[in-house]
Design a protein around this motif. Sequence first.
Motif, PDB file in Angstrom:
ATOM      1  N   ILE A 115       6.042  15.794  -2.709  1.00  0.00           N
ATOM      2  CA  ILE A 115       7.211  14.926  -2.487  1.00  0.00           C
ATOM      3  C   ILE A 115       7.132  14.332  -1.085  1.00  0.00           C
ATOM      4  O   ILE A 115       7.333  13.116  -0.889  1.00  0.00           O
ATOM      5  N   GLY A 116       6.850  15.169  -0.088  1.00  0.00           N
ATOM      6  CA  GLY A 116       6.746  14.681   1.287  1.00  0.00           C
ATOM      7  C   GLY A 116       5.735  13.546   1.386  1.00  0.00           C
ATOM      8  O   GLY A 116       6.027  12.484   1.936  1.00  0.00           O
ATOM      9  N   GLY A 117       4.548  13.777   0.824  1.00  0.00           N
ATOM     10  CA  GLY A 117       3.501  12.768   0.887  1.00  0.00           C
ATOM     11  C   GLY A 117       3.895  11.491   0.160  1.00  0.00           C
ATOM     12  O   GLY A 117       3.735  10.386   0.692  1.00  0.00           O
ATOM     13  N   TYR A 118       4.431  11.626  -1.036  1.00  0.00           N
ATOM     14  CA  TYR A 118       4.766  10.444  -1.836  1.00  0.00           C
ATOM     15  C   TYR A 118       5.879   9.620  -1.201  1.00  0.00           C
ATOM     16  O   TYR A 118       5.793   8.385  -1.135  1.00  0.00           O
ATOM     17  N   VAL A 119       6.940  10.297  -0.738  1.00  0.00           N
ATOM     18  CA  VAL A 119       8.063   9.552  -0.165  1.00  0.00           C
ATOM     19  C   VAL A 119       7.604   8.767   1.065  1.00  0.00           C
ATOM     20  O   VAL A 119       7.855   7.555   1.190  1.00  0.00           O
ATOM     21  N   ALA A 120       6.879   9.435   1.965  1.00  0.00           N
ATOM     22  CA  ALA A 120       6.436   8.752   3.180  1.00  0.00           C
ATOM     23  C   ALA A 120       5.459   7.620   2.855  1.00  0.00           C
ATOM     24  O   ALA A 120       5.553   6.521   3.423  1.00  0.00           O
ATOM     25  N   ALA A 121       4.537   7.877   1.920  1.00  0.00           N
ATOM     26  CA  ALA A 121       3.547   6.850   1.577  1.00  0.00           C
ATOM     27  C   ALA A 121       4.226   5.641   0.936  1.00  0.00           C
ATOM     28  O   ALA A 121       3.904   4.484   1.263  1.00  0.00           O
ATOM     29  N   LEU A 122       5.182   5.895   0.029  1.00  0.00           N
ATOM     30  CA  LEU A 122       5.864   4.779  -0.637  1.00  0.00           C
ATOM     31  C   LEU A 122       6.667   3.961   0.360  1.00  0.00           C
ATOM     32  O   LEU A 122       6.680   2.721   0.299  1.00  0.00           O
ATOM     33  N   LEU A 123       7.346   4.637   1.302  1.00  0.00           N
ATOM     34  CA  LEU A 123       8.136   3.914   2.298  1.00  0.00           C
ATOM     35  C   LEU A 123       7.246   3.078   3.211  1.00  0.00           C
ATOM     36  O   LEU A 123       7.610   1.973   3.618  1.00  0.00           O
ATOM     37  N   TRP A 124       6.075   3.584   3.517  1.00  0.00           N
ATOM     38  CA  TRP A 124       5.141   2.838   4.381  1.00  0.00           C
ATOM     39  C   TRP A 124       4.514   1.664   3.624  1.00  0.00           C
ATOM     40  O   TRP A 124       4.510   0.532   4.097  1.00  0.00           O
ATOM     41  N   VAL A 125       4.029   1.932   2.397  1.00  0.00           N
ATOM     42  CA  VAL A 125       3.330   0.890   1.637  1.00  0.00           C
ATOM     43  C   VAL A 125       4.294  -0.221   1.226  1.00  0.00           C
ATOM     44  O   VAL A 125       3.977  -1.404   1.329  1.00  0.00           O
ATOM     45  N   ASN A 126       5.493   0.149   0.774  1.00  0.00           N
ATOM     46  CA  ASN A 126       6.423  -0.862   0.252  1.00  0.00           C
ATOM     47  C   ASN A 126       7.288  -1.515   1.318  1.00  0.00           C
ATOM     48  O   ASN A 126       7.631  -2.688   1.212  1.00  0.00           O
ATOM     49  N   TYR A 127       7.697  -0.770   2.339  1.00  0.00           N
ATOM     50  CA  TYR A 127       8.671  -1.304   3.301  1.00  0.00           C
ATOM     51  C   TYR A 127       8.158  -1.287   4.738  1.00  0.00           C
ATOM     52  O   TYR A 127       8.887  -1.690   5.647  1.00  0.00           O
ATOM     53  N   GLY A 128       6.951  -0.792   4.947  1.00  0.00           N
ATOM     54  CA  GLY A 128       6.403  -0.766   6.293  1.00  0.00           C
ATOM     55  C   GLY A 128       7.112   0.190   7.231  1.00  0.00           C
ATOM     56  O   GLY A 128       7.043   0.030   8.455  1.00  0.00           O
ATOM     57  N   ILE A 129       7.800   1.179   6.673  1.00  0.00           N
ATOM     58  CA  ILE A 129       8.470   2.166   7.529  1.00  0.00           C
ATOM     59  C   ILE A 129       7.424   3.164   8.015  1.00  0.00           C
ATOM     60  O   ILE A 129       6.751   3.798   7.195  1.00  0.00           O
ATOM     61  N   PRO A 130       7.264   3.309   9.338  1.00  0.00           N
ATOM     62  CA  PRO A 130       6.206   4.198   9.842  1.00  0.00           C
ATOM     63  C   PRO A 130       6.448   5.652   9.438  1.00  0.00           C
ATOM     64  O   PRO A 130       7.601   6.082   9.310  1.00  0.00           O
TER      65      PRO A 130
END
Lengths: 289, 339
Positions: free
Chosen positions: B75-90
């Motif tokens: 979950i940690g990996g997916y949430v952070a990766a999705l936020l970075w890939v889709n919204y550019g959130i570091p």
Amino acid sequence: MSLTLSASVIVQGVLTGLVYGLMALGLSVIFGIVRVVNFAHGEFAVLAMYIAYLLFFWLKLDPFLAALPIAALFFGVGYLLQRALINSFVARAEHDQFILMVGLAIVLVNGCLMIFGPEARHAELSYSLDSWLAGPLIIDAVRVYAAIGSLVVALMLLAFFRLTDTGTAIRACADNRLAAAIVGLDTRRLYALTFGLGLACVGAAGAMQTAIIDPNPSLAPGMTLLAFTVVIVGGLGSLIGALFAGILIGVAEALSSLVMAPSMKSLASFAVLVLVLVLRPQGLFGKGG
Amino acid sequence: MHPTLHRLLGQLDRRQRLAFLGLVGALILGPAFLDRYLMSIMILVFWYAAVGQAWNIMMGFCGQLSLGHCLYSGIGGYVAALLWVNYGIPPWLAAVPAMGIACACGIVIGWLAFRYDIGGVYFALLTIAFAEMARIAFDNWAGGGGAAGLFIPLIPAADAGLWTLSGGPLQFYYLMLGLAITSFVAAAALRASRLGHEWLAIREEPEAARALGIDIYRAKLAAIIVSAAITSLAGVFYAFYQRNLFPSDAFDVSRSIIMIMGPIVGGLGTLMGPVIGALILTPLGQILIALTERLVGHAVPGASLLAYGALLMVIISTNANGVWPGLSRRLGLAPRALR
């Protein structure tokens, strides 16, 4: 989605569920009596499937007949395994037993992978694709044979526990190990017999499943989980419960793969598991509450 | 120095303090002596030491057997990766919701189980069930990449850096080392705290703990939240290190099993156990892979894992309490009372 299609799927679920039930029965017997968590259960099932496949490939032995010698072989393996290895873990912590069985599971499944490779092997029976029409229902012949075979083995096991002295002694061990030892029962031998019986169940179930599913090493962890789910849904130590829960899970999986997608079918069994753990943690047929 | 850290170091005798600081110092200087391959192994060692410590808090301290810890790292990996890939959130910002969602999953599992005193094997199966449900959900959710996986694109070297977790092995070496040290210190501080003593009491004798007035439900929930938080943060780092995520990998039962082997082999409930376990098992797996390739001439699927499984059975058969308790006595690093 027509009513007859659903009915066919439900019947198919019941038939598959009986095989699940037999597999879980093996786990339940070991879990309930020896109090060891056999995390290599699905791996043993896959091993039985490969042996049945080899017997068919070399000797043209029908998997439903091969179930007998494989069950006998697994009984011996289980007996020796309990005596030589697992007995020294009976009094150890749950997580130690867990690591031991996981180690065994890794050895078994990777042994199969090394020998047979990752692709599924197919045993082509002359009646693999036979099916019967019962009124509006379509029923696969191999599933009927597997269900009948599972039911026969399960009833034999139940009769053994109810009717024989050894069976009674094993049940006494399960109820109170210390008291059983005090009245002079050889608990080590009884545990070894129990482990043997548990593996015999999974050996027979695995052999018969070869007619339905093609053996493949990657099936193993899912089968261990499935057997566990069935045991806990049915209620620890309840043999009837394991059979009934097997059918319940079989139907739930069959229906969910019809309604949603085949890849979602284990979601259904986990949903049943979560519901049971929340509403009736001791299982449907478990004692107390 | 931070007062908690100071107090923790104060509990150690001179020999223990020297050994501990020596180990940390050697690891900090490590990259000067290690090649790229050994660095990659050490990065994994640190990662497994960190998640092993997180799992150790739940099982080693509080006695709750979780076999579904891949849920939190996944979950940690997916949430952070999705936020970075889709919204550019570091990832450093995305780590907050990532940890939050993982903790929420932990709370749901804890709420379901601990309310009814579901423990032992039953609790273990419940945790596996949730991890499997997550795997199936991510397998079928196209927005998260589905079964085909989610990829974190590489960043041009000029823009790469710590803020976007896109640097080279050296950056991840220190990042994972920092994570391992942080989780170690957190576990040490928690164990010395009132909550830590409540956990030990629950592990040893739940009924007596209840009689003492400990709120068992609250303490167990605290354990699962802390454990999920550390594991999910480790999951964020791991996802950006690997730069790809597959449900069949991130949420696989075998991932959870590898996570928990370190602490058990190293010494359950001890602070050094997860560290020693990771130092033994991660290189062992790599050595076995290299050895089979050397002996047979090509990679044999299953061979190294088979040997790994057999060794695991030997280790657990011969070392009832794990490696660290015996090893620490031999090195003269055990607590004074046990020497």
